[in-house]
Design an enzyme around this catalytic site. Structure first.
Site, short mmCIF file in Angstrom:
data_model
loop_
_atom_site.label_atom_id
_atom_site.label_comp_id
_atom_site.label_asym_id
_atom_site.label_seq_id
_atom_site.Cartn_x
_atom_site.Cartn_y
_atom_site.Cartn_z
N SER A 127 0.83 -1.21 0.00
CA SER A 127 0.00 0.00 0.00
C SER A 127 0.86 1.26 0.00
O SER A 127 1.99 1.25 0.51
CB SER A 127 -0.87 -0.01 1.26
OG SER A 127 -1.44 1.26 1.47
N TYR A 151 -1.83 -0.07 9.94
CA TYR A 151 -2.09 -0.66 8.62
C TYR A 151 -0.81 -0.60 7.78
O TYR A 151 -0.37 -1.61 7.23
CB TYR A 151 -3.24 0.11 7.95
CG TYR A 151 -3.45 -0.28 6.51
CD1 TYR A 151 -3.87 -1.55 6.16
CD2 TYR A 151 -3.22 0.65 5.48
CE1 TYR A 151 -4.05 -1.90 4.83
CE2 TYR A 151 -3.41 0.32 4.16
CZ TYR A 151 -3.82 -0.96 3.84
OH TYR A 151 -4.00 -1.30 2.52
N1 LIG Z 1 -8.49 -0.33 -2.38
C1 LIG Z 1 -7.40 0.41 -2.22
O1 LIG Z 1 -7.36 1.61 -2.54
C2 LIG Z 1 -6.15 -0.19 -1.62
C3 LIG Z 1 -5.04 0.65 -1.42
C4 LIG Z 1 -3.88 0.10 -0.89
C5 LIG Z 1 -3.80 -1.25 -0.60
N2 LIG Z 1 -4.90 -2.04 -0.77
C6 LIG Z 1 -4.77 -3.46 -0.42
O2 LIG Z 1 -5.28 -4.23 -1.49
C7 LIG Z 1 -5.89 -5.43 -1.00
C8 LIG Z 1 -7.32 -5.51 -1.49
O3 LIG Z 1 -8.00 -4.35 -1.06
P1 LIG Z 1 -9.54 -4.11 -1.32
O4 LIG Z 1 -9.73 -2.66 -1.49
O5 LIG Z 1 -10.01 -5.06 -2.37
O6 LIG Z 1 -10.11 -4.52 0.11
P2 LIG Z 1 -11.40 -5.39 0.50
O7 LIG Z 1 -11.58 -5.22 1.96
O8 LIG Z 1 -12.53 -5.06 -0.39
O9 LIG Z 1 -10.92 -6.86 0.18
C9 LIG Z 1 -10.20 -7.66 1.09
C10 LIG Z 1 -10.91 -9.01 1.19
O10 LIG Z 1 -10.14 -9.83 2.06
C11 LIG Z 1 -11.02 -10.56 2.89
N3 LIG Z 1 -10.31 -10.89 4.12
C12 LIG Z 1 -9.96 -10.05 5.14
N4 LIG Z 1 -9.35 -10.72 6.12
C13 LIG Z 1 -9.31 -12.03 5.72
C14 LIG Z 1 -8.84 -13.23 6.31
N5 LIG Z 1 -8.27 -13.23 7.52
N6 LIG Z 1 -8.97 -14.39 5.63
C15 LIG Z 1 -9.55 -14.42 4.41
N7 LIG Z 1 -10.04 -13.32 3.80
C16 LIG Z 1 -9.91 -12.13 4.45
C17 LIG Z 1 -12.21 -9.64 3.14
O11 LIG Z 1 -13.38 -10.33 3.48
C18 LIG Z 1 -12.30 -8.91 1.81
O12 LIG Z 1 -13.27 -9.51 0.98
C19 LIG Z 1 -5.76 -5.36 0.52
O13 LIG Z 1 -4.60 -6.07 0.89
C20 LIG Z 1 -5.57 -3.88 0.80
O14 LIG Z 1 -4.88 -3.66 1.99
C21 LIG Z 1 -6.06 -1.53 -1.27
#
Ligand SMILES: NC(=O)c1ccc[n+]([C@@H]2O[C@H](COP(=O)([O-])OP(=O)(O)OC[C@H]3O[C@@H](n4cnc5c(N)ncnc54)[C@H](O)[C@@H]3O)[C@@H](O)[C@H]2O)c1
Length: 320
Positions: A127, A151
């Protein structure tokens, strides 16, 4: 190609799974349907994926090491996209333990489970939060990182663990520092979707730091094209870290101005800077462009319009 996507019920995991299934890949998706935001929305995403015959879903919590190992044994996976994590910066002040469990223990369990598999690639979500409150822009992969919240700390640790496993077990790994991804099927806790929900529910919208936030907004459809390219390219090093961003810093109020011409403008309530928030993100994407070839990003307002069309069509305010 057999691809494992963790967090396939989430925003990014779902969009990638759909794109890969449309290209006839076999996708094994895992998710624990965590309750951080609407489970209904997550289930709606997964039921759309279940329409593809090449999709298999396993409800697994990656913090459960034994179950994870057992479920992945003998699966002959070629590529892993690891997106399952506790996302969001503000919530890390409320429930830090969840970040430690899913992002540290979960990450460790996953790399432990696959370290002896003959994998082509392990691509994982880091991130822009790893940079913290930097004053040096654009943010570059080789600069010193100092996360401001738990985070970001967990994502920094993921990068270090990946470097270690990549060396020890000879695994090709790519860590992606995502910058504010938005668009269709977006997260309800993030700015664009949250604003649309305030508008459609006619509820006040809380504008943190009086709107003085700059974000390197990156459209989900651009991200998916990048991920599809990354799955195929051979990078120079065994473990690479890449910024994934459009490279165009935008004041968040531009979203409000744009949407206010098209939909109901909710009452805006000004708030001070939230403790875990970063004021500005602006990434350097030249390493990314070198890796995937030159890439043109969708114009911000076009991406906002597409997001609005999706939101209205699916009546998202009734789900979140
Ligand atoms: N969306 C953004 O702008 C953004 C920015 C930086 C980093 N990220 C990273 O990208 C990845 C995806 O982000 P996103 O926006 O799709 O988030 P999101 O929360 O929509 O997706 C994450 C998914 O992981 C699942 N999850 C959480 N803990 C879990 C566990 N212990 N076991 C199994 N499943 C689990 C959740 O149910 C969820 O469906 C994440 O790692 C997030 O930190 C996202």
């Amino acid at each position: 190609m057999k691809i494992l996507i963790t967090g396939c019920a989430g925003f990014i995991g779902f969009n990638l799974a759909k794109a890969l299934l449309e290209k006839n890949n076999f996708v094994l998706g895992i998710d624990n349907y965590d309750n951080y935001y609407s489970i209904k929305l997550k289930k709606k995403r997964v039921s759309a994926l279940k329409k593809f015959k090449n999709f298999k879903f396993l409800k697994i919590d990656i913090t459960n090491e034994l179950l994870l190992k057992k479920s992945l044994a003998k699966k002959k996976i070629d590529i892993i996209f690891h997106f399952a994590a506790q996302a969001g910066v503000r919530y890390s002040l409320i429930n830090p333990q969840k970040y430690i469990k899913s992002n540290l223990i979960g990450f460790c369990n996953l790399v432990e489970s696959i370290k002896n598999i003959k994998l082509k690639k392990f691509i994982y979500a880091s991130s822009s939060s790893v940079y913290g409150e930097s004053r040096k822009f654009p943010l570059s992969e080789n600069q010193l990182i100092k996360p401001k919240n738990i985070y970001g700390i967990t994502k920094k640790f993921n990068e270090e663990l990946a470097e270690n496993y990549s060396n020890l077990y000879n695994i090709n790994m790519i860590g992606l520092r995502f910058f504010t991804i938005f668009g269709e099927w977006g997260r309800p806790d993030m700015f664009v979707t949250k604003f649309l929900t305030s508008s459609f529910k006619k509820k006040p919208f809380y504008l943190n730091n009086r709107g003085n936030h700059v974000r390197d907004f990156t459209y989900i459809k651009d991200l998916i094209q990048i991920l599809l390219k990354l799955q195929k390219v051979n990078l120079r090093k065994k473990h690479e870290i890449l910024n994934v961003c459009s490279g165009k810093p935008i004041n968040i109020t531009r979203t409000i101005k744009h949407y206010s011409k098209k939909i109901y403008k909710p009452k805006i309530i000004m708030r001070s800077l939230q403790k875990a928030d970063i004021i500005k993100t602006h990434g350097n994407n030249s390493k990314l462009k070198k890796s995937v070839g030159n890439f043109s990003f969708t114009k911000f307002e076009i991406a906002l319009d597409n997001t609005l069309t999706w939101y209205k069509k699916n009546k998202i305010e009734k789900i979140v």
